[in-house]
Scaffold this motif. Structure first.
Motif, PDB file in Angstrom:
ATOM      1  N   ALA A  59     -37.000  52.723 -11.595  1.00  0.00           N
ATOM      2  CA  ALA A  59     -37.695  53.822 -10.923  1.00  0.00           C
ATOM      3  C   ALA A  59     -39.036  54.130 -11.594  1.00  0.00           C
ATOM      4  CB  ALA A  59     -36.821  55.073 -10.896  1.00  0.00           C
ATOM      5  N   ARG A  60     -39.165  53.756 -12.851  1.00  0.00           N
ATOM      6  CA  ARG A  60     -40.414  53.964 -13.597  1.00  0.00           C
ATOM      7  C   ARG A  60     -41.314  52.730 -13.548  1.00  0.00           C
ATOM      8  NH1 ARG A  60     -39.447  58.516 -17.243  1.00  0.00           N
ATOM      9  NH2 ARG A  60     -37.277  59.128 -17.004  1.00  0.00           N
ATOM     10  N   GLN A  61     -41.046  51.823 -12.640  1.00  0.00           N
ATOM     11  CA  GLN A  61     -41.819  50.601 -12.415  1.00  0.00           C
ATOM     12  C   GLN A  61     -41.795  49.616 -13.590  1.00  0.00           C
ATOM     13  OE1 GLN A  61     -43.610  53.687 -11.294  1.00  0.00           O
ATOM     14  NE2 GLN A  61     -42.376  53.239  -9.496  1.00  0.00           N
ATOM     15  N   VAL A  62     -40.745  49.661 -14.400  1.00  0.00           N
ATOM     16  CA  VAL A  62     -40.576  48.662 -15.458  1.00  0.00           C
ATOM     17  C   VAL A  62     -40.137  47.366 -14.792  1.00  0.00           C
ATOM     18  CG1 VAL A  62     -39.140  47.999 -17.432  1.00  0.00           C
ATOM     19  CG2 VAL A  62     -40.082  50.315 -17.283  1.00  0.00           C
ATOM     20  N   THR A  63     -40.726  46.251 -15.205  1.00  0.00           N
ATOM     21  CA  THR A  63     -40.384  44.957 -14.627  1.00  0.00           C
ATOM     22  C   THR A  63     -39.804  43.975 -15.648  1.00  0.00           C
ATOM     23  OG1 THR A  63     -42.647  44.196 -14.972  1.00  0.00           O
ATOM     24  CG2 THR A  63     -42.112  45.100 -12.794  1.00  0.00           C
ATOM     25  N   GLU A  64     -40.141  44.158 -16.931  1.00  0.00           N
ATOM     26  CA  GLU A  64     -39.644  43.261 -17.972  1.00  0.00           C
ATOM     27  C   GLU A  64     -39.063  44.056 -19.124  1.00  0.00           C
ATOM     28  OE1 GLU A  64     -41.768  39.801 -19.280  1.00  0.00           O
ATOM     29  OE2 GLU A  64     -42.938  39.760 -17.430  1.00  0.00           O
ATOM     30  N   LEU A  65     -38.102  43.408 -19.793  1.00  0.00           N
ATOM     31  CA  LEU A  65     -37.403  44.025 -20.914  1.00  0.00           C
ATOM     32  C   LEU A  65     -37.526  43.152 -22.140  1.00  0.00           C
ATOM     33  CD1 LEU A  65     -34.127  44.770 -18.945  1.00  0.00           C
ATOM     34  CD2 LEU A  65     -35.971  46.396 -19.434  1.00  0.00           C
ATOM     35  N   VAL A  66     -37.569  43.787 -23.293  1.00  0.00           N
ATOM     36  CA  VAL A  66     -37.583  43.074 -24.560  1.00  0.00           C
ATOM     37  C   VAL A  66     -36.544  43.737 -25.464  1.00  0.00           C
ATOM     38  CG1 VAL A  66     -39.454  44.466 -25.556  1.00  0.00           C
ATOM     39  CG2 VAL A  66     -39.079  42.142 -26.369  1.00  0.00           C
ATOM     40  N   ILE A  67     -35.849  42.908 -26.267  1.00  0.00           N
ATOM     41  CA  ILE A  67     -34.837  43.430 -27.185  1.00  0.00           C
ATOM     42  C   ILE A  67     -34.876  42.656 -28.497  1.00  0.00           C
ATOM     43  CG2 ILE A  67     -33.254  44.170 -25.354  1.00  0.00           C
ATOM     44  CD1 ILE A  67     -31.527  41.684 -26.013  1.00  0.00           C
ATOM     45  N   SER A  68     -34.284  43.262 -29.516  1.00  0.00           N
ATOM     46  CA  SER A  68     -33.940  42.568 -30.752  1.00  0.00           C
ATOM     47  C   SER A  68     -32.443  42.314 -30.637  1.00  0.00           C
ATOM     48  CB  SER A  68     -34.232  43.444 -31.982  1.00  0.00           C
ATOM     49  OG  SER A  68     -35.604  43.729 -32.070  1.00  0.00           O
TER      50      SER A  68
ATOM     51  N   LEU B  95     -36.243  42.680 -15.539  1.00  0.00           N
ATOM     52  CA  LEU B  95     -35.328  43.789 -15.300  1.00  0.00           C
ATOM     53  C   LEU B  95     -34.420  43.507 -14.114  1.00  0.00           C
ATOM     54  CD1 LEU B  95     -35.747  47.496 -15.614  1.00  0.00           C
ATOM     55  CD2 LEU B  95     -35.051  46.637 -13.409  1.00  0.00           C
ATOM     56  N   ARG B  96     -34.944  43.017 -13.015  1.00  0.00           N
ATOM     57  CA  ARG B  96     -34.109  42.834 -11.817  1.00  0.00           C
ATOM     58  C   ARG B  96     -32.997  41.811 -12.061  1.00  0.00           C
ATOM     59  NH1 ARG B  96     -38.960  40.076  -9.650  1.00  0.00           N
ATOM     60  NH2 ARG B  96     -38.427  37.877  -9.592  1.00  0.00           N
TER      61      ARG B  96
END
Length: 185
Positions: free
Chosen positions: A125-134, A169-170
């Motif tokens: 909903a906040r227009q995030v498209t990619e995720l990164v993690i450790s 994200l999707r």
């Protein structure tokens, strides 16, 4: 057992104290990624900008799962792996997922998927498209099942290893929904 768990956004100071105690239990006591201290709580350095979701037992109030994210640089992954790991996508928006943990007695349930979906929908909903993690070494295969890919060399963090990982994200949201449907978390 699972029907007694609700996904919740902590808001009061007492709720955050429970979050920090759970954070300490997992990351200092169990995984030994952080030093043990006399005070049995661990406040995340990015607390001021994190969006939290917790899995909480409806009757006892016990926290059995935690996940957080933020979408504002700086990102902790840049400190671990270098700034290129946290480079923004060509299009869209990047968020870092942090503190993803589930209590041992709830790890073979849908709690992880439910936490993930709750947070990911908000990020979408906040227009995030990619995720990164450790990604911690003991959960690397789980993260890969969710769609994350390793993007660099792992580093030591206490008694564990962290992997720089990234995903769309999707893709992760879709795989969390599949896990929830089939209960194979």
């Amino acid at each position: 057992m699972e029907y007694e768990i609700e996904i919740h956004t902590p808001q009061r100071e007492a709720e955050f104290m429970a979050v920090w105690r759970f954070n300490y239990e997992v990351f200092a006591s169990e995984l030994r990624m952080r030093p043990r201290t006399e005070e049995p709580w661990l406040v995340d350095p990015f607390h001021y900008k994190n969006l939290y979701r917790v899995a909480r037992h409806r009757i006892t109030g016990r926290i059995v799962g935690l996940i957080a994210a933020h979408w504002q640089p700086p990102y902790s992954v840049a400190g671990h792996f270098g700034p290129e790991v946290a480079a923004p996508p060509a299009e869209g928006r990047l968020a870092e997922i942090r503190l993803f943990a589930v209590a041992p007695d709830y790890r073979k349930t849908t709690v992880a998927a439910r936490l993930g979906i709750a947070l990911l929908l908000d990020l979408e909903a906040r227009q995030v498209t990619e995720l990164v993690i450790s990604g911690i070494s003991v959960q690397k295969r789980f993260y890969e099942r969710l769609g994350f890919r390793t993007t660099g060399t792992p580093v030591a963090a206490g008694d564990t290893r962290l992997y720089p990982m990234r995903a769309e994200l999707r893709t992760v949201l879709g795989r969390c929904r599949e896990l929830l449907c089939f209960k194979i978390v």
